[in-house]
Design an enzyme around this catalytic site. Structure first.
Site, PDB file in Angstrom:
ATOM      1  CB  CYS A 251      -4.501  -2.375   6.736  1.00 38.17           C
ATOM      2  SG  CYS A 251      -3.497  -3.614   5.899  1.00 38.17           S
TER       3      CYS A 251
ATOM      4  CB  THR B  17      -0.898  -0.010   1.253  1.00 37.11           C
ATOM      5  OG1 THR B  17      -1.643  -1.231   1.252  1.00 37.11           O
ATOM      6  CG2 THR B  17      -1.843   1.176   1.267  1.00 37.11           C
TER       7      THR B  17
ATOM      8  CG  PHE C 275      -8.586  -4.437  -1.950  1.00 37.18           C
ATOM      9  CD1 PHE C 275      -8.817  -3.178  -1.418  1.00 37.18           C
ATOM     10  CD2 PHE C 275      -8.201  -4.531  -3.277  1.00 37.18           C
ATOM     11  CE1 PHE C 275      -8.674  -2.030  -2.190  1.00 37.18           C
ATOM     12  CE2 PHE C 275      -8.050  -3.390  -4.066  1.00 37.18           C
ATOM     13  CZ  PHE C 275      -8.295  -2.138  -3.515  1.00 37.18           C
TER      14      PHE C 275
HETATM   15  P1  NAD Z   1       4.723  -7.838   6.589  1.00 36.63           P
HETATM   16  O1  NAD Z   1       5.444  -6.959   7.531  1.00 36.63           O
HETATM   17  O2  NAD Z   1       3.988  -9.015   7.091  1.00 36.63           O
HETATM   18  O3  NAD Z   1       5.705  -8.342   5.441  1.00 36.63           O
HETATM   19  C1  NAD Z   1       6.620  -7.529   4.788  1.00 36.63           C
HETATM   20  C2  NAD Z   1       7.848  -8.360   4.486  1.00 36.63           C
HETATM   21  O4  NAD Z   1       8.735  -7.619   3.645  1.00 36.63           O
HETATM   22  C3  NAD Z   1       8.671  -8.733   5.724  1.00 36.63           C
HETATM   23  O5  NAD Z   1       8.806 -10.138   5.787  1.00 36.63           O
HETATM   24  C4  NAD Z   1      10.007  -8.036   5.512  1.00 36.63           C
HETATM   25  O6  NAD Z   1      11.092  -8.757   6.042  1.00 36.63           O
HETATM   26  C5  NAD Z   1      10.064  -7.951   4.002  1.00 36.63           C
HETATM   27  N1  NAD Z   1      10.974  -6.950   3.457  1.00 36.63           N
HETATM   28  C6  NAD Z   1      11.155  -5.657   3.843  1.00 36.63           C
HETATM   29  N2  NAD Z   1      12.070  -5.063   3.047  1.00 36.63           N
HETATM   30  C7  NAD Z   1      12.469  -5.979   2.138  1.00 36.63           C
HETATM   31  C8  NAD Z   1      13.360  -5.978   1.041  1.00 36.63           C
HETATM   32  N3  NAD Z   1      14.049  -4.888   0.685  1.00 36.63           N
HETATM   33  N4  NAD Z   1      13.528  -7.115   0.325  1.00 36.63           N
HETATM   34  C9  NAD Z   1      12.839  -8.225   0.644  1.00 36.63           C
HETATM   35  N5  NAD Z   1      11.967  -8.291   1.665  1.00 36.63           N
HETATM   36  C10 NAD Z   1      11.767  -7.188   2.400  1.00 36.63           C
HETATM   37  O7  NAD Z   1       3.719  -6.854   5.797  1.00 36.63           O
HETATM   38  P2  NAD Z   1       2.302  -7.245   5.174  1.00 36.63           P
HETATM   39  O8  NAD Z   1       1.267  -7.261   6.232  1.00 36.63           O
HETATM   40  O9  NAD Z   1       2.466  -8.422   4.279  1.00 36.63           O
HETATM   41  O10 NAD Z   1       2.023  -5.943   4.279  1.00 36.63           O
HETATM   42  C11 NAD Z   1       2.747  -5.701   3.097  1.00 36.63           C
HETATM   43  C12 NAD Z   1       2.068  -4.557   2.372  1.00 36.63           C
HETATM   44  O11 NAD Z   1       0.743  -4.934   1.994  1.00 36.63           O
HETATM   45  C13 NAD Z   1       1.904  -3.287   3.212  1.00 36.63           C
HETATM   46  O12 NAD Z   1       2.050  -2.181   2.378  1.00 36.63           O
HETATM   47  C14 NAD Z   1       0.483  -3.383   3.718  1.00 36.63           C
HETATM   48  O13 NAD Z   1      -0.079  -2.122   3.992  1.00 36.63           O
HETATM   49  C15 NAD Z   1      -0.212  -4.027   2.535  1.00 36.63           C
HETATM   50  N6  NAD Z   1      -1.400  -4.790   2.886  1.00 36.63           N
HETATM   51  C16 NAD Z   1      -1.415  -5.583   3.975  1.00 36.63           C
HETATM   52  C17 NAD Z   1      -2.562  -6.326   4.280  1.00 36.63           C
HETATM   53  C18 NAD Z   1      -2.611  -7.193   5.491  1.00 36.63           C
HETATM   54  O14 NAD Z   1      -3.719  -7.602   5.870  1.00 36.63           O
HETATM   55  N7  NAD Z   1      -1.495  -7.519   6.134  1.00 36.63           N
HETATM   56  C19 NAD Z   1      -3.688  -6.244   3.443  1.00 36.63           C
HETATM   57  C20 NAD Z   1      -3.628  -5.434   2.322  1.00 36.63           C
HETATM   58  C21 NAD Z   1      -2.473  -4.712   2.030  1.00 36.63           C
END
Ligand code: NAD
Length: 433
Positions: free
Chosen positions: A273, A142, A166
Protein backbone atom coordinates in the site's frame (compact mmCIF):
# COMPACT_ATOMS: atom_id res chain seq x y z
CA UNK A 1 -21.31 16.21 4.24
CA UNK A 2 -22.35 13.17 2.26
CA UNK A 3 -24.07 13.80 -1.02
CA UNK A 4 -26.36 10.94 -0.11
CA UNK A 5 -26.69 10.19 3.56
CA UNK A 6 -28.63 7.16 4.71
CA UNK A 7 -32.29 7.77 5.54
CA UNK A 8 -32.67 8.15 9.27
CA UNK A 9 -35.55 5.66 9.29
CA UNK A 10 -33.20 2.83 8.47
CA UNK A 11 -30.60 3.55 11.14
CA UNK A 12 -32.70 2.00 13.90
CA UNK A 13 -31.50 -1.11 15.70
CA UNK A 14 -33.62 -3.44 13.54
CA UNK A 15 -32.25 -2.06 10.28
CA UNK A 16 -29.83 -4.91 9.91
CA UNK A 17 -32.23 -7.78 10.43
CA UNK A 18 -33.69 -7.17 7.00
CA UNK A 19 -30.30 -6.49 5.45
CA UNK A 20 -28.77 -9.66 6.84
CA UNK A 21 -30.68 -11.64 4.20
CA UNK A 22 -28.92 -9.75 1.47
CA UNK A 23 -26.47 -11.83 -0.50
CA UNK A 24 -22.98 -10.53 -0.96
CA UNK A 25 -20.51 -11.29 -3.75
CA UNK A 26 -16.80 -10.59 -3.39
CA UNK A 27 -14.63 -10.24 -6.51
CA UNK A 28 -10.94 -10.78 -5.75
CA UNK A 29 -9.96 -12.79 -2.70
CA UNK A 30 -6.51 -11.51 -1.81
CA UNK A 31 -5.54 -9.96 1.52
CA UNK A 32 -8.47 -7.55 1.50
CA UNK A 33 -11.10 -9.64 -0.32
CA UNK A 34 -10.70 -12.84 1.65
CA UNK A 35 -10.69 -11.00 4.97
CA UNK A 36 -13.72 -8.91 3.93
CA UNK A 37 -15.64 -11.98 2.74
CA UNK A 38 -14.82 -14.01 5.85
CA UNK A 39 -15.65 -11.21 8.27
CA UNK A 40 -18.94 -10.47 6.48
CA UNK A 41 -19.80 -14.18 6.76
CA UNK A 42 -18.91 -14.01 10.46
CA UNK A 43 -21.34 -11.08 10.75
CA UNK A 44 -24.08 -13.34 9.38
CA UNK A 45 -24.17 -12.43 5.70
CA UNK A 46 -24.15 -15.08 3.00
CA UNK A 47 -21.09 -14.46 0.88
CA UNK A 48 -19.91 -15.89 -2.43
CA UNK A 49 -16.36 -15.23 -3.61
CA UNK A 50 -14.82 -15.29 -7.04
CA UNK A 51 -11.20 -14.77 -8.11
CA UNK A 52 -9.49 -15.15 -11.50
CA UNK A 53 -6.54 -16.89 -9.86
CA UNK A 54 -7.41 -20.54 -10.41
CA UNK A 55 -4.90 -21.90 -7.92
CA UNK A 56 -6.33 -19.69 -5.19
CA UNK A 57 -9.87 -20.70 -6.04
CA UNK A 58 -8.96 -24.38 -6.10
CA UNK A 59 -7.41 -24.11 -2.64
CA UNK A 60 -10.48 -22.35 -1.31
CA UNK A 61 -13.06 -24.54 -3.03
CA UNK A 62 -11.38 -27.76 -1.90
CA UNK A 63 -10.62 -26.24 1.50
CA UNK A 64 -7.09 -27.56 1.16
CA UNK A 65 -5.31 -24.47 2.38
CA UNK A 66 -5.75 -20.78 2.95
CA UNK A 67 -3.97 -19.03 0.06
CA UNK A 68 -2.67 -16.21 2.28
CA UNK A 69 -1.35 -16.12 5.81
CA UNK A 70 -3.30 -13.86 8.13
CA UNK A 71 -3.68 -14.59 11.85
CA UNK A 72 -7.15 -16.00 12.75
CA UNK A 73 -8.28 -16.05 9.12
CA UNK A 74 -8.14 -19.78 8.51
CA UNK A 75 -10.09 -20.64 11.67
CA UNK A 76 -12.71 -18.01 10.80
CA UNK A 77 -13.10 -19.43 7.29
CA UNK A 78 -13.63 -22.90 8.74
CA UNK A 79 -16.12 -21.58 11.27
CA UNK A 80 -18.22 -19.81 8.63
CA UNK A 81 -18.23 -22.32 5.80
CA UNK A 82 -22.02 -22.45 5.91
CA UNK A 83 -22.21 -18.77 4.93
CA UNK A 84 -19.04 -18.56 2.88
CA UNK A 85 -18.95 -19.95 -0.64
CA UNK A 86 -16.26 -19.99 -3.30
CA UNK A 87 -16.87 -20.34 -7.00
CA UNK A 88 -14.78 -20.21 -10.14
CA UNK A 89 -17.81 -19.04 -12.12
CA UNK A 90 -18.23 -15.27 -12.04
CA UNK A 91 -21.90 -15.54 -12.99
CA UNK A 92 -22.60 -17.41 -9.75
CA UNK A 93 -20.87 -14.80 -7.64
CA UNK A 94 -22.22 -11.70 -9.38
CA UNK A 95 -25.57 -12.84 -10.74
CA UNK A 96 -26.57 -14.32 -7.42
CA UNK A 97 -25.61 -11.37 -5.23
CA UNK A 98 -27.41 -8.17 -4.25
CA UNK A 99 -24.23 -6.42 -3.20
CA UNK A 100 -20.89 -6.89 -4.92
CA UNK A 101 -17.63 -5.94 -3.22
CA UNK A 102 -14.73 -5.34 -5.62
CA UNK A 103 -11.43 -6.13 -3.88
CA UNK A 104 -8.97 -6.59 -6.76
CA UNK A 105 -5.41 -5.24 -6.84
CA UNK A 106 -4.54 -1.70 -7.95
CA UNK A 107 -0.77 -1.78 -8.47
CA UNK A 108 1.39 1.10 -9.65
CA UNK A 109 2.09 1.75 -13.32
CA UNK A 110 5.55 2.88 -14.44
CA UNK A 111 4.65 6.56 -14.17
CA UNK A 112 3.18 6.20 -10.67
CA UNK A 113 -0.43 6.23 -11.81
CA UNK A 114 -2.73 3.42 -10.71
CA UNK A 115 -2.93 0.45 -13.02
CA UNK A 116 -6.69 0.03 -13.28
CA UNK A 117 -6.59 -3.11 -15.42
CA UNK A 118 -7.88 -5.39 -12.63
CA UNK A 119 -10.60 -2.96 -11.60
CA UNK A 120 -11.70 -2.68 -15.21
CA UNK A 121 -11.69 -6.45 -15.64
CA UNK A 122 -13.84 -6.80 -12.50
CA UNK A 123 -16.20 -4.09 -13.78
CA UNK A 124 -16.39 -5.87 -17.13
CA UNK A 125 -17.74 -8.85 -15.23
CA UNK A 126 -20.27 -6.68 -13.42
CA UNK A 127 -21.25 -5.23 -16.77
CA UNK A 128 -21.66 -8.71 -18.21
CA UNK A 129 -23.61 -10.34 -15.39
CA UNK A 130 -25.34 -7.45 -13.64
CA UNK A 131 -25.72 -4.49 -15.95
CA UNK A 132 -28.71 -2.42 -14.89
CA UNK A 133 -29.65 -5.09 -12.37
CA UNK A 134 -30.21 -2.63 -9.53
CA UNK A 135 -27.44 -4.07 -7.38
CA UNK A 136 -25.03 -2.23 -5.12
CA UNK A 137 -21.40 -2.21 -6.25
CA UNK A 138 -19.01 -1.56 -3.37
CA UNK A 139 -15.48 -0.64 -4.39
CA UNK A 140 -13.01 -1.67 -1.68
CA UNK A 141 -9.90 -1.51 -3.82
CA UNK A 142 -7.85 1.66 -3.37
CA UNK A 143 -8.79 3.66 -6.44
CA UNK A 144 -7.79 7.16 -7.52
CA UNK A 145 -9.85 10.27 -7.23
CA UNK A 146 -12.38 10.45 -10.04
CA UNK A 147 -12.79 6.69 -10.41
CA UNK A 148 -16.56 6.79 -10.07
CA UNK A 149 -16.97 9.00 -13.13
CA UNK A 150 -14.59 6.78 -15.01
CA UNK A 151 -16.53 3.61 -14.09
CA UNK A 152 -20.02 4.96 -14.64
CA UNK A 153 -20.49 3.21 -17.97
CA UNK A 154 -19.83 -0.17 -16.32
CA UNK A 155 -22.07 0.45 -13.37
CA UNK A 156 -25.28 1.10 -15.34
CA UNK A 157 -28.20 1.62 -12.98
CA UNK A 158 -26.48 -0.26 -10.18
CA UNK A 159 -25.60 1.87 -7.15
CA UNK A 160 -21.93 2.69 -6.62
CA UNK A 161 -20.33 2.96 -3.19
CA UNK A 162 -16.68 3.59 -2.37
CA UNK A 163 -15.76 1.92 0.90
CA UNK A 164 -11.95 2.05 1.20
CA UNK A 165 -10.21 -0.50 3.38
CA UNK A 166 -7.75 0.48 6.13
CA UNK A 167 -6.80 -2.94 7.52
CA UNK A 168 -3.20 -3.75 8.41
CA UNK A 169 -1.85 -7.08 7.22
CA UNK A 170 -1.06 -9.23 10.24
CA UNK A 171 -3.98 -7.65 12.11
CA UNK A 172 -6.48 -7.72 9.27
CA UNK A 173 -9.29 -9.65 10.95
CA UNK A 174 -9.08 -7.49 14.06
CA UNK A 175 -8.95 -4.31 11.98
CA UNK A 176 -11.96 -5.29 9.88
CA UNK A 177 -14.03 -6.17 12.92
CA UNK A 178 -12.86 -3.26 15.10
CA UNK A 179 -11.96 -0.44 12.74
CA UNK A 180 -11.06 3.05 13.98
CA UNK A 181 -13.58 4.24 11.44
CA UNK A 182 -15.46 2.99 8.39
CA UNK A 183 -15.56 5.39 5.46
CA UNK A 184 -18.48 5.09 3.06
CA UNK A 185 -18.71 7.29 -0.02
CA UNK A 186 -22.16 7.08 -1.60
CA UNK A 187 -23.67 8.16 -4.88
CA UNK A 188 -27.33 7.46 -4.07
CA UNK A 189 -29.66 6.64 -1.22
CA UNK A 190 -29.98 2.97 -2.07
CA UNK A 191 -26.23 2.52 -1.69
CA UNK A 192 -26.16 4.53 1.53
CA UNK A 193 -29.04 2.57 3.07
CA UNK A 194 -27.53 -0.76 2.06
CA UNK A 195 -24.26 0.15 3.77
CA UNK A 196 -26.15 1.06 6.94
CA UNK A 197 -27.44 -2.52 6.98
CA UNK A 198 -23.96 -3.92 6.48
CA UNK A 199 -22.24 -1.80 9.11
CA UNK A 200 -25.14 -1.58 11.57
CA UNK A 201 -23.05 -2.92 14.44
CA UNK A 202 -20.04 -0.74 13.77
CA UNK A 203 -19.26 2.50 15.53
CA UNK A 204 -17.90 5.53 13.77
CA UNK A 205 -19.18 4.91 10.25
CA UNK A 206 -18.63 8.08 8.22
CA UNK A 207 -20.90 8.76 5.27
CA UNK A 208 -19.20 11.12 2.84
CA UNK A 209 -19.25 11.90 -0.85
CA UNK A 210 -17.26 9.54 -3.09
CA UNK A 211 -14.49 12.03 -3.93
CA UNK A 212 -13.87 12.72 -0.24
CA UNK A 213 -13.74 8.98 0.50
CA UNK A 214 -11.17 8.59 -2.28
CA UNK A 215 -9.03 11.38 -0.85
CA UNK A 216 -9.37 10.08 2.73
CA UNK A 217 -7.83 6.77 1.72
CA UNK A 218 -4.80 8.29 -0.03
CA UNK A 219 -4.29 11.02 2.54
CA UNK A 220 -4.35 8.47 5.39
CA UNK A 221 -1.69 6.27 3.81
CA UNK A 222 0.42 9.27 2.85
CA UNK A 223 0.25 10.59 6.43
CA UNK A 224 1.32 7.22 7.88
CA UNK A 225 4.15 6.91 5.35
CA UNK A 226 5.25 10.44 6.25
CA UNK A 227 5.46 9.63 9.96
CA UNK A 228 7.56 6.53 9.29
CA UNK A 229 9.90 8.32 6.87
CA UNK A 230 10.28 11.22 9.31
CA UNK A 231 11.18 8.89 12.17
CA UNK A 232 13.66 7.04 9.95
CA UNK A 233 15.45 10.33 9.36
CA UNK A 234 15.41 11.04 13.10
CA UNK A 235 16.87 7.55 13.66
CA UNK A 236 19.76 8.41 11.36
CA UNK A 237 20.40 11.54 13.40
CA UNK A 238 20.26 9.52 16.63
CA UNK A 239 22.86 7.08 15.25
CA UNK A 240 25.06 10.00 14.38
CA UNK A 241 24.99 11.77 17.72
CA UNK A 242 24.53 8.79 20.05
CA UNK A 243 20.89 9.34 21.04
CA UNK A 244 18.33 6.56 21.40
CA UNK A 245 15.52 6.82 18.87
CA UNK A 246 13.22 4.66 20.98
CA UNK A 247 13.38 7.21 23.79
CA UNK A 248 12.95 10.00 21.25
CA UNK A 249 9.93 8.27 19.76
CA UNK A 250 8.42 7.81 23.24
CA UNK A 251 9.04 11.44 24.09
CA UNK A 252 7.60 12.77 20.86
CA UNK A 253 4.64 10.37 20.79
CA UNK A 254 3.63 11.21 24.37
CA UNK A 255 2.46 14.58 23.12
CA UNK A 256 -1.30 14.17 22.66
CA UNK A 257 -1.17 16.36 19.60
CA UNK A 258 1.16 13.85 17.97
CA UNK A 259 0.38 10.41 19.45
CA UNK A 260 2.66 7.34 19.47
CA UNK A 261 1.55 5.41 16.36
CA UNK A 262 3.81 4.99 13.38
CA UNK A 263 6.79 6.67 15.00
CA UNK A 264 8.88 3.50 15.05
CA UNK A 265 11.87 3.53 12.69
CA UNK A 266 12.70 0.52 10.55
CA UNK A 267 14.39 -0.50 7.30
CA UNK A 268 12.08 1.68 5.16
CA UNK A 269 8.37 1.18 4.63
CA UNK A 270 7.22 -1.35 2.04
CA UNK A 271 4.20 -3.55 1.45
CA UNK A 272 1.35 -3.43 -0.97
CA UNK A 273 0.00 0.00 0.00
CA UNK A 274 2.29 2.83 1.16
CA UNK A 275 4.75 2.77 -1.77
CA UNK A 276 2.10 2.60 -4.49
CA UNK A 277 -0.42 4.86 -2.77
CA UNK A 278 2.11 7.65 -2.15
CA UNK A 279 3.17 7.45 -5.80
CA UNK A 280 -0.47 7.53 -6.90
CA UNK A 281 -1.20 10.56 -4.73
CA UNK A 282 1.73 12.44 -6.30
CA UNK A 283 0.48 11.50 -9.73
CA UNK A 284 -3.04 12.71 -8.93
CA UNK A 285 -1.70 16.01 -7.53
CA UNK A 286 0.47 16.52 -10.58
CA UNK A 287 -2.48 15.91 -12.88
CA UNK A 288 -4.48 18.43 -10.88
CA UNK A 289 -1.66 20.96 -11.35
CA UNK A 290 -0.80 20.98 -7.64
CA UNK A 291 2.74 20.69 -6.32
CA UNK A 292 3.32 17.96 -3.74
CA UNK A 293 6.80 18.57 -2.29
CA UNK A 294 5.98 16.91 1.05
CA UNK A 295 4.88 13.56 -0.26
CA UNK A 296 7.49 13.57 -3.04
CA UNK A 297 10.23 13.97 -0.48
CA UNK A 298 8.70 11.24 1.69
CA UNK A 299 9.02 8.86 -1.26
CA UNK A 300 12.61 9.97 -1.90
CA UNK A 301 13.49 9.76 1.78
CA UNK A 302 12.13 6.22 2.03
CA UNK A 303 13.97 5.07 -1.09
CA UNK A 304 17.24 6.43 0.23
CA UNK A 305 16.64 5.07 3.75
CA UNK A 306 16.35 1.54 2.35
CA UNK A 307 20.10 1.74 1.63
CA UNK A 308 21.00 3.38 4.95
CA UNK A 309 21.90 0.30 7.00
CA UNK A 310 23.60 -1.34 4.02
CA UNK A 311 25.87 1.73 3.67
CA UNK A 312 26.41 1.94 7.42
CA UNK A 313 27.65 -1.64 7.63
CA UNK A 314 29.68 -1.42 4.44
CA UNK A 315 31.47 1.64 5.81
CA UNK A 316 32.52 -0.53 8.74
CA UNK A 317 33.72 -3.52 6.70
CA UNK A 318 34.73 -1.78 3.40
CA UNK A 319 33.03 -4.35 1.17
CA UNK A 320 30.57 -7.22 1.35
CA UNK A 321 32.53 -9.14 -1.27
CA UNK A 322 32.76 -12.82 -0.29
CA UNK A 323 31.22 -12.11 3.12
CA UNK A 324 28.48 -14.42 4.28
CA UNK A 325 25.43 -12.31 5.09
CA UNK A 326 22.32 -13.64 6.79
CA UNK A 327 19.13 -11.70 6.10
CA UNK A 328 16.48 -12.41 8.71
CA UNK A 329 13.06 -11.60 7.31
CA UNK A 330 11.69 -11.30 3.80
CA UNK A 331 8.11 -10.20 4.53
CA UNK A 332 7.62 -6.42 4.58
CA UNK A 333 6.46 -6.72 8.19
CA UNK A 334 5.80 -9.44 10.76
CA UNK A 335 2.74 -11.69 10.77
CA UNK A 336 2.27 -11.64 7.02
CA UNK A 337 3.68 -13.61 4.11
CA UNK A 338 3.46 -10.52 1.86
CA UNK A 339 6.78 -9.49 0.32
CA UNK A 340 5.49 -6.78 -2.03
CA UNK A 341 7.94 -3.85 -2.06
CA UNK A 342 9.68 -5.27 1.00
CA UNK A 343 12.85 -3.40 2.06
CA UNK A 344 14.42 -6.84 2.40
CA UNK A 345 14.25 -7.44 -1.35
CA UNK A 346 16.00 -4.12 -1.95
CA UNK A 347 18.75 -5.06 0.52
CA UNK A 348 19.22 -8.53 -0.97
CA UNK A 349 19.77 -6.98 -4.43
CA UNK A 350 22.35 -4.54 -3.07
CA UNK A 351 24.20 -7.26 -1.17
CA UNK A 352 24.31 -9.51 -4.22
CA UNK A 353 25.59 -6.64 -6.38
CA UNK A 354 28.35 -6.00 -3.86
CA UNK A 355 29.46 -9.65 -4.03
CA UNK A 356 28.04 -10.94 -0.73
CA UNK A 357 26.99 -14.55 -0.21
CA UNK A 358 23.41 -13.96 0.88
CA UNK A 359 21.41 -16.43 2.98
CA UNK A 360 17.81 -15.42 3.63
CA UNK A 361 15.45 -16.76 6.28
CA UNK A 362 11.77 -16.04 6.84
CA UNK A 363 9.44 -18.20 8.93
CA UNK A 364 6.60 -17.75 6.44
CA UNK A 365 7.29 -15.63 3.41
CA UNK A 366 8.88 -16.73 0.17
CA UNK A 367 9.66 -15.04 -3.13
CA UNK A 368 10.22 -16.61 -6.54
CA UNK A 369 13.56 -14.77 -6.97
CA UNK A 370 14.98 -15.54 -3.51
CA UNK A 371 16.30 -18.79 -2.03
CA UNK A 372 15.42 -19.18 1.61
CA UNK A 373 17.15 -21.34 4.22
CA UNK A 374 16.52 -22.74 7.66
CA UNK A 375 17.53 -20.14 10.22
CA UNK A 376 20.51 -22.13 11.53
CA UNK A 377 21.82 -22.56 8.00
CA UNK A 378 21.35 -18.88 7.18
CA UNK A 379 23.22 -17.83 10.32
CA UNK A 380 25.98 -20.47 10.33
CA UNK A 381 29.34 -18.71 10.17
CA UNK A 382 27.79 -15.44 8.97
CA UNK A 383 29.95 -12.29 9.01
CA UNK A 384 26.93 -10.00 9.10
CA UNK A 385 23.29 -10.47 10.11
CA UNK A 386 20.62 -8.03 8.92
CA UNK A 387 17.39 -8.18 10.93
CA UNK A 388 14.76 -6.95 8.48
CA UNK A 389 11.38 -8.20 9.78
CA UNK A 390 10.19 -7.97 13.38
CA UNK A 391 9.22 -11.63 13.70
CA UNK A 392 8.68 -12.69 17.30
CA UNK A 393 10.90 -15.77 16.80
CA UNK A 394 13.96 -13.58 16.16
CA UNK A 395 13.69 -11.60 19.38
CA UNK A 396 15.49 -14.00 21.71
CA UNK A 397 17.32 -15.98 19.06
CA UNK A 398 20.87 -16.94 20.19
CA UNK A 399 22.65 -15.47 17.16
CA UNK A 400 26.11 -15.89 18.75
CA UNK A 401 25.76 -19.67 18.74
CA UNK A 402 25.81 -19.69 14.93
CA UNK A 403 27.51 -16.62 13.50
CA UNK A 404 31.25 -15.89 13.34
CA UNK A 405 32.96 -14.52 16.42
CA UNK A 406 32.81 -10.71 16.19
CA UNK A 407 30.10 -10.73 13.50
CA UNK A 408 27.99 -7.60 12.97
CA UNK A 409 24.31 -7.61 13.86
CA UNK A 410 22.54 -4.86 11.88
CA UNK A 411 19.22 -4.66 13.68
CA UNK A 412 16.94 -2.62 11.40
CA UNK A 413 13.96 -3.33 13.68
CA UNK A 414 15.62 -2.66 17.03
CA UNK A 415 14.55 -6.12 18.20
CA UNK A 416 17.63 -6.97 20.22
CA UNK A 417 19.14 -5.64 23.41
CA UNK A 418 22.47 -4.03 22.53
CA UNK A 419 24.18 -5.01 25.79
CA UNK A 420 23.10 -8.63 25.50
CA UNK A 421 24.38 -8.88 21.93
CA UNK A 422 27.67 -7.19 22.77
CA UNK A 423 28.15 -9.43 25.80
CA UNK A 424 28.27 -12.41 23.43
CA UNK A 425 31.16 -10.86 21.50
CA UNK A 426 29.15 -9.58 18.55
CA UNK A 427 29.03 -6.01 17.21
CA UNK A 428 25.63 -4.35 17.34
CA UNK A 429 24.30 -1.67 14.99
CA UNK A 430 20.78 -0.54 15.87
CA UNK A 431 18.48 1.71 13.87
CA UNK A 432 19.01 4.93 15.77
CA UNK A 433 20.30 3.50 19.06
P1 NAD B 1 -4.15 -8.99 -3.70
O1 NAD B 1 -3.22 -8.88 -4.84
O2 NAD B 1 -3.76 -9.74 -2.49
O3 NAD B 1 -5.56 -9.56 -4.17
C1 NAD B 1 -6.21 -9.15 -5.33
C2 NAD B 1 -6.93 -10.35 -5.91
O4 NAD B 1 -7.77 -9.94 -6.98
C3 NAD B 1 -6.00 -11.42 -6.49
O5 NAD B 1 -6.25 -12.66 -5.87
C4 NAD B 1 -6.34 -11.44 -7.98
O6 NAD B 1 -6.21 -12.71 -8.55
C5 NAD B 1 -7.78 -10.97 -7.96
N1 NAD B 1 -8.29 -10.43 -9.22
C6 NAD B 1 -7.69 -9.57 -10.08
N2 NAD B 1 -8.52 -9.30 -11.11
C7 NAD B 1 -9.66 -9.99 -10.90
C8 NAD B 1 -10.90 -10.12 -11.57
N3 NAD B 1 -11.16 -9.46 -12.70
N4 NAD B 1 -11.85 -10.93 -11.06
C9 NAD B 1 -11.63 -11.60 -9.91
N5 NAD B 1 -10.48 -11.52 -9.22
C10 NAD B 1 -9.51 -10.72 -9.68
O7 NAD B 1 -4.49 -7.46 -3.31
P2 NAD B 1 -4.87 -6.91 -1.86
O8 NAD B 1 -3.64 -6.71 -1.05
O9 NAD B 1 -6.00 -7.70 -1.31
O10 NAD B 1 -5.40 -5.44 -2.25
C11 NAD B 1 -6.63 -5.26 -2.90
C12 NAD B 1 -6.95 -3.78 -2.88
O11 NAD B 1 -7.11 -3.33 -1.53
C13 NAD B 1 -5.85 -2.89 -3.47
O12 NAD B 1 -6.46 -1.82 -4.12
C14 NAD B 1 -5.09 -2.42 -2.26
O13 NAD B 1 -4.45 -1.18 -2.47
C15 NAD B 1 -6.20 -2.27 -1.24
N6 NAD B 1 -5.77 -2.42 0.14
C16 NAD B 1 -4.89 -3.37 0.49
C17 NAD B 1 -4.51 -3.51 1.83
C18 NAD B 1 -3.52 -4.54 2.24
O14 NAD B 1 -3.01 -4.44 3.37
N7 NAD B 1 -3.21 -5.54 1.42
C19 NAD B 1 -5.06 -2.65 2.80
C20 NAD B 1 -5.97 -1.69 2.40
C21 NAD B 1 -6.35 -1.58 1.07
Amino acid sequence: MAEFSPRTSITGSNAGSMEINLRIGVIGVGYVGLVTATCLAELGFIVTCYDTNQEKMRDLITGERCPIFEPRLQELIQKNLENLHFTDEPAKCIGWSDIIFICVGTPSSENGSVNMAYVISACDLVNKYAKNAGKVIVMKSTVPVGTYKYLKEYIGNNSYVYNPEFLREGLAVHDFMHPDRVVVGCTDEKGANTMVGIYKNFKNVMYVDVASAEVIKYASNAMLATRIAFMNEIAQLCNNIGANVLEVSRGVGSDNRIGPSFLIPGPGYGGSCFPKDTRALCYTMKKAGIESPIIESVIRSNESHKSYMFNFVRDAITTFKDKKVAVLGLAFKADTDDTRDSASLHLIDKLALDGAKVFVHDPLASHPMVNTYAIEEALENADVVFVMTEWEMYKEYPLHKHVKQGAIVADCRNLFNRKKIESTGLKYFGMGR
